[in-house]
Enzyme design. Structure first.
Site, PDB file in Angstrom:
ATOM      1  N   HIS A  25       0.834  -1.199   0.000  1.00  0.00           N
ATOM      2  CA  HIS A  25       0.000   0.000   0.000  1.00  0.00           C
ATOM      3  C   HIS A  25       0.862   1.240   0.000  1.00  0.00           C
ATOM      4  O   HIS A  25       2.047   1.212   0.371  1.00  0.00           O
ATOM      5  CB  HIS A  25      -0.934   0.018   1.225  1.00  0.00           C
ATOM      6  N   CYS A  26       0.289   2.348  -0.463  1.00  0.00           N
ATOM      7  CA  CYS A  26       0.935   3.646  -0.330  1.00  0.00           C
ATOM      8  C   CYS A  26       0.105   4.469   0.647  1.00  0.00           C
ATOM      9  O   CYS A  26      -0.571   3.917   1.499  1.00  0.00           O
ATOM     10  CB  CYS A  26       1.073   4.331  -1.692  1.00  0.00           C
ATOM     11  N   ILE A  27       0.104   5.758   0.505  1.00  0.00           N
ATOM     12  CA  ILE A  27      -0.526   6.578   1.537  1.00  0.00           C
ATOM     13  C   ILE A  27      -2.046   6.650   1.399  1.00  0.00           C
ATOM     14  O   ILE A  27      -2.747   7.015   2.342  1.00  0.00           O
ATOM     15  CB  ILE A  27       0.079   8.012   1.511  1.00  0.00           C
ATOM     16  N   THR A  28      -2.593   6.282   0.220  1.00  0.00           N
ATOM     17  CA  THR A  28      -4.045   6.377   0.043  1.00  0.00           C
ATOM     18  C   THR A  28      -4.679   5.110  -0.504  1.00  0.00           C
ATOM     19  O   THR A  28      -5.898   4.972  -0.448  1.00  0.00           O
ATOM     20  CB  THR A  28      -4.410   7.518  -0.928  1.00  0.00           C
ATOM     21  N   ARG A  29      -3.885   4.190  -1.072  1.00  0.00           N
ATOM     22  CA  ARG A  29      -4.506   3.081  -1.791  1.00  0.00           C
ATOM     23  C   ARG A  29      -3.806   1.753  -1.547  1.00  0.00           C
ATOM     24  O   ARG A  29      -2.612   1.692  -1.280  1.00  0.00           O
ATOM     25  CB  ARG A  29      -4.545   3.393  -3.290  1.00  0.00           C
TER      26      ARG A  29
END
Length: 622
Positions: A25-29
């Site tokens: 994951h990254c910061i939003t997804r």
């Protein structure tokens, strides 16, 4: 939301655990690699409570969650039982475009070892200069020591490549370096240098005695084979015996096969690559040079120049010089410098004048990315002028078969590497002066769309009334660069405003600054994005680049941690813009107000260029 139930529903609608190869994951997804896209029910996933959106992009399936993505990812990992690399051991490998995969492998192997190669190559060039001006003698011990230092990265190149390839192919680094040691074993080198022993017999099969010093393809293929042999041995050997027998089987199986088949094949392939490109320049030197010199910036931008590395090193090994990759890069880089100087002389915009000056100097030394992305490509016509200048210089180099004797950064510091027999240095200077001058003149003659002064903020009378009532919050820009509307970002998650309102910046600097006083609320392990909250309650997401999560933090450095207090102008994170562009990822940086619904309106600046902490970027109406 019930994160555990949401995670289970997402996995179910993706075709189940067996369809998932890897998750992170990254910061939003949430991000997934899947075996089959057809098994993913994207509409059902979009309809789930807690999901803001879903899409296939860049070979991944992405589920947009928002600021609770880490908690949902943790639940997904628990259900899937993924390991440290978030990969399912039993998952099938994802198929992709073979050309893209080859370029990815070559780029991934060479990028980490370029400092050693460039350092040694530059020292070779300086040694050539010192000898030419009689500062050193080739018979002196000082020269000999410096020659050892400059030549070592190239002579023992298989060791450097083995270490880097081990990471790329996800196999044991020590065994990979051991394979390089086998290729470079002194007795094999001794046999290869003589004529008495052409080959040795192993179980009745001949092993050619070749020199693999400075070679590239043999060790890449050898480590690639090792990655499969090692994994296979690890599966069949009992756990209690793996520490002994897995390395043994890996070496005993891989090394003979490499020496008998892979290494000779790789050596011949390198020679054929060199022969092909050398022949192309022999047959149609001016035309080949014109095309290569003119197209080199586009080749570099797309990352395709890595495909020429094996041929370049094969040429150095066989002939002691290169006539294609580095010389063509040299004229192309000086053409960029000429075009940038043309912008510097012609522009009336104060900020563009400062930017073109600051990028002109690095371009002279072969670092052209700031000039390309910050000046010439942005203004378009100067970029076309640089292509024309590079083509002219390339045509001259192709006509006279200009040669360079060392691998180094193709800028003015590489000129000593063109000291060669005959008039090679003279032709080299004529070519780069021509490329520089043509790009400069064409830029001045063609002109470009310039701005007399930076655009001012456009505010309506209603906006001014609101400002007078002091019900607005002004957010300065955290990054210096070119402003883009959010809807033009080539990522639907940001473009559709699923994460929040805002805009994007194409940075020309390398630092993200705090645009207000507040607190750090979110950072991600890959360091490419940061969430901060102001003292006024503004929640701001700064996402450096698109798909930069795939770099796993390479090229990024965080200066703060979660819960740190920040003040206006504090450095939040830095990034290596040059390295990011080499990785062929977009540097477009979305800047999002993630709690946009808390404000009556979010108004973005109308300026086309902003300076960090100086120019207002976003105005929020309470």
């Amino acid at each position: 939301m019930d994160k555990q139930k949401l995670a289970a529903k997402i996995i179910k609608e993706m075709g189940g655990k067996e369809n998932i190869i890897q998750n992170w994951h990254c910061i939003t997804r949430l991000r997934f690699n899947v075996t089959s896209n057809n098994e993913v029910n994207i509409d059902n996933i979009k309809a789930l409570d807690g999901v803001l959106g879903a899409q296939f992009q860049s070979g991944q399936f992405q589920v947009i969650i928002g600021n609770q993505v880490a908690e949902v990812h943790a639940e997904i990992s628990n259900i899937l039982g993924t390991g440290e690399n978030n990969q399912l051991p039993s998952a099938k490998k994802q198929n992709g475009n073979i050309i893209e995969r080859i370029f990815d492998v070559i780029s991934g192997i060479f990028t980490p070892i370029l400092p050693a190669i460039v350092g040694g190559g530059l020292l070779k060039g300086l040694l050539a200069l010192f000898i030419a001006v009689n500062l050193l003698s080739e018979q002196s011990s000082t020269y000999e020591i410096l020659h050892f230092i400059s030549d070592a990265p190239f002579h023992f190149l298989p060791f450097l490549i083995a270490f880097s390839a081990a990471k790329k192919f996800n196999t044991d680094a020590s065994l990979s370096v051991a394979l390089a040691g086998i290729l470079m074993y002194p007795k094999i080198m001794e046999y290869a240098a003589g004529t008495e022993v052409d080959s040795l017999s192993f179980l009745g099969l001949p092993i050619p005695m070749n020199s693999y010093a400075s070679s590239v393809i043999p060790i890449i293929l050898g480590v690639w084979l090792l990655s499969y042999i090692y994994k296979g041995a690890d599966k069949i050997v009992p756990r209690s015996l793996r520490i002994i027998f897995v390395p043994l089987l890996s070496l005993v199986i891989t090394a003979p096969f490499m020496l008998m088949f892979i290494a000779p094949l790789g050596s011949y392939a390198g020679i054929y690559l060199d022969t092909f490109f050398s022949g192309m320049f022999d047959i149609a030197g001016p035309i080949a040079g014109l095309l290569m010199g003119g197209l080199m910036p586009l080749i570099v931008i797309t990352g395709m120049h890595y495909a020429f590395f094996p041929g370049t090193f094969a040429s150095f090994d066989k002939y002691g010089y290169d006539i294609m990759l580095l010389p063509m890069n040299f004229v192309a880089n000086l053409a960029q410098a000429g075009a940038t100087l043309g912008v510097l002389l012609k522009t009336k915009n104060k900020k563009m004048k400062q930017l073109s000056f600051s990028t002109f100097i690095p371009a002279l030394f072969g670092i052209t990315e700031p000039a390309i992305y910050g000046v010439t490509m942005k203004l378009k016509k100067p970029f076309y002028a640089s292509l024309i200048g590079g083509a002219v210089g390339g045509g001259i180099y192709g006509t006279f078969a200009v040669k360079t004797t060392a691998f180094t950064v193709p800028g003015i510091m590489s000129i000593p590497t063109y000291i060669f027999s005959g008039n090679n240095l003279l032709y080299a200077l004529i070519g780069v002066i021509a490329s520089f001058s043509v790009a400069l003149l064409v830029t001045v003659l063609l002109g470009f769309e310039d701005e007399d002064s930076p655009l001012e903020e456009k505010t309506s009378s209603n906006d001014k009334a609101i400002i007078e009532k002091d019900v607005t919050i002004n957010i300065p820009s955290p990054i210096t660069g070119k402003v883009m509307p959010l809807e033009s970002v080539p990522d639907q998650t940001f473009a559709d405003g699923l994460v929040g309102k805002g805009l994007a910046i194409e940075p020309v600097g390398d630092t993200v600054y705090a645009p207000f006083s507040g607190k750090v609320t979110t950072v991600v392990p890959s360091k490419h994005a940061i969430g901060i909250t102001s003292d006024d309650g503004v929640e701001l997401l700064i996402h450096v680049g698109l798909e930069t999560v795939n770099l796993n933090g390479e090229g990024f450095a965080l200066n703060v941690e979660v819960d740190d207090d920040i003040q206006l102008g504090d450095k939040l994170l830095t990034f290596d813009l040059h390295a990011l562009k080499k990785q062929n990822v977009s540097i477009i940086t979305p800047i999002i107000i993630t709690n946009s619904p808390h404000f009556l309106d979010v108004i973005a600046t109308s300026k086309k260029q902003v300076t960090a902490c100086d120019d207002k970027l976003i105005m929020l109406i309470k």
